[in-house]
Enzyme design. Sequence first.
Site, PDB file in Angstrom:
ATOM      1  N   SER A   1      -5.079   6.974  12.060  1.00 22.48           N
ATOM      2  CA  SER A   1      -4.882   6.948  13.507  1.00 22.48           C
ATOM      3  C   SER A   1      -6.230   7.003  14.234  1.00 22.48           C
ATOM      4  CB  SER A   1      -4.007   8.123  13.945  1.00 22.48           C
ATOM      5  OG  SER A   1      -4.725   9.339  13.838  1.00 22.48           O
ATOM      6  N   ASN A   2      -6.238   6.473  15.450  1.00 24.37           N
ATOM      7  CA  ASN A   2      -7.489   6.449  16.210  1.00 24.37           C
ATOM      8  C   ASN A   2      -7.997   7.842  16.539  1.00 24.37           C
ATOM      9  OD1 ASN A   2      -7.307   3.701  16.050  1.00 24.37           O
ATOM     10  ND2 ASN A   2      -7.249   3.329  18.254  1.00 24.37           N
ATOM     11  N   GLU A   3      -7.093   8.811  16.660  1.00 21.60           N
ATOM     12  CA  GLU A   3      -7.537  10.194  16.869  1.00 21.60           C
ATOM     13  C   GLU A   3      -8.350  10.684  15.669  1.00 21.60           C
ATOM     14  OE1 GLU A   3      -4.203   9.356  19.532  1.00 21.60           O
ATOM     15  OE2 GLU A   3      -4.535   9.054  17.397  1.00 21.60           O
TER      16      GLU A   3
ATOM     17  N   GLN B   1       0.829  -1.203   0.000  1.00 16.13           N
ATOM     18  CA  GLN B   1       0.000   0.000   0.000  1.00 16.13           C
ATOM     19  C   GLN B   1       0.862   1.251   0.000  1.00 16.13           C
ATOM     20  OE1 GLN B   1      -2.233   0.624   3.624  1.00 16.13           O
ATOM     21  NE2 GLN B   1      -3.855   1.717   2.568  1.00 16.13           N
ATOM     22  N   GLY B   2       0.679   2.125  -0.958  1.00 15.09           N
ATOM     23  CA  GLY B   2       1.428   3.370  -1.052  1.00 15.09           C
ATOM     24  C   GLY B   2       0.569   4.568  -0.686  1.00 15.09           C
ATOM     25  N   TYR B   3       0.328   4.753   0.599  1.00 12.35           N
ATOM     26  CA  TYR B   3      -0.484   5.870   1.076  1.00 12.35           C
ATOM     27  C   TYR B   3       0.385   6.870   1.841  1.00 12.35           C
ATOM     28  CZ  TYR B   3      -5.233   4.194  -0.045  1.00 12.35           C
ATOM     29  OH  TYR B   3      -6.387   3.825  -0.682  1.00 12.35           O
ATOM     30  N   SER B   4       0.864   6.493   3.021  1.00 12.51           N
ATOM     31  CA  SER B   4       1.549   7.435   3.910  1.00 12.51           C
ATOM     32  C   SER B   4       2.839   7.968   3.296  1.00 12.51           C
ATOM     33  CB  SER B   4       1.874   6.757   5.240  1.00 12.51           C
ATOM     34  OG  SER B   4       0.704   6.423   5.940  1.00 12.51           O
TER      35      SER B   4
ATOM     36  N   GLU C   1     -10.469  -1.591   4.921  1.00 15.27           N
ATOM     37  CA  GLU C   1      -9.325  -1.884   5.779  1.00 15.27           C
ATOM     38  C   GLU C   1      -9.713  -1.779   7.256  1.00 15.27           C
ATOM     39  OE1 GLU C   1      -4.751  -0.337   6.659  1.00 15.27           O
ATOM     40  OE2 GLU C   1      -6.076   0.847   5.385  1.00 15.27           O
TER      41      GLU C   1
END
Length: 396
Positions: free
Chosen positions: A381-383, A126-129, A244
């Site tokens: 992230s959960n935030e 996966q190329g996201y971040s 996801e």
Amino acid sequence: MDLTYTDDDLAFRDEVRAFLAEALPADLQHKVRHHLRLNKEDSVRWHKILASKGWVAPGWPVEFGGPGWTPVQRHIFDEECARAGTPQIMPFGVNMVAPVIMAFGSPEQKAHYLPRILSCEDWWCQGYSEPGAGSDLASLKTTAVRDGDHYIVNGQKTWTTLAQHADMIFCLVRTDTGVRKQEGISFLLINMHSPGITVRPIIMLDEDHEVNEVFFDNVRVPVANLVGQENKGWTYAKYLLGHERTGIAAVGRSKRELAFLKTLAARERKNGRPLIEDPLFSAKLASLEIELMALETTVLRVLSRADKGPGPEASVLKVRGTDIQQQLSELMVEAVGPMALPFDPAYLEGEREHSLVDDDDAAPLLSHYFNYRKTSIYGGSNEIQRNIITQMILGL
């Protein structure tokens, strides 16, 4: 919603259990149940076993090679696999990019990529971040400039899980810099063996090579590898993240880990009595089990409306699922105490039959704890998930 299994569901569960008892290799089961590291060959071997049965893609419709199971059957299958101690099917192909290709890809993309995902001919990442675009993913800066029948891709991705093994990467790239940042993103499928791609390992706290940096230096990608429309990639990215986040809940695996934790607590002693009888520890254990039961009910509710596609409820599953996973790893370390401290990479890699600390159950737990610090960050992230819940579910 009726949470009671029907006779057909129970018969299906028995069928799955019988298959797993016969087909799951003992060495893979041992690695999973004892928190040892799996390598690429382990993952591919189990993938191909399930593929030969037609069960490697539980959520796929029949027309694309899936088994056509109901949401409850998929839940039962996931739970039974976790209970038996199977390796996790790598999600990047089967559960992440495949639904995007099915929903938005061209007929040619579906015909080419989906069979190769089923057979594990292609290993996906996966190329996201990016270094400056993690939780704020829309700030990504990797560019794709049109040049005839190709895009020229330049930039960098980071935290790319198992990219060192990958044949393909699904990648978010910026194709328009003159519009609002969410509106200038496209979704590309890129061959990882293309000239100009460099993979550099990131070694984690537990000395494992799981994530990477990926660099693109004038990488030529055919325009035919664009999924859907140019500059509409943000829509496809959110669709993928919904799938996801639903999978990250991992109720079945957490139930297996809870049973393992109870075994640890029953054998460990505190003040001459089993730890599981200690009021403080048993209260933590009971609270966690209640949370897990509530999560399972929520997962079944979400699955019951799966025909509508993943919605903001996926964020609830992601937050609660990863919180529970981390609490389980914390209580495991608490249960075994100092026996978790010695770090034994050779045992984790399966190079020795037994650990140096004479406690094969305790030896991997600190590495397991460190690895599970990531779960509240990946997949959004959960935030950020709590912001989504606030805005899209609570309307605040």
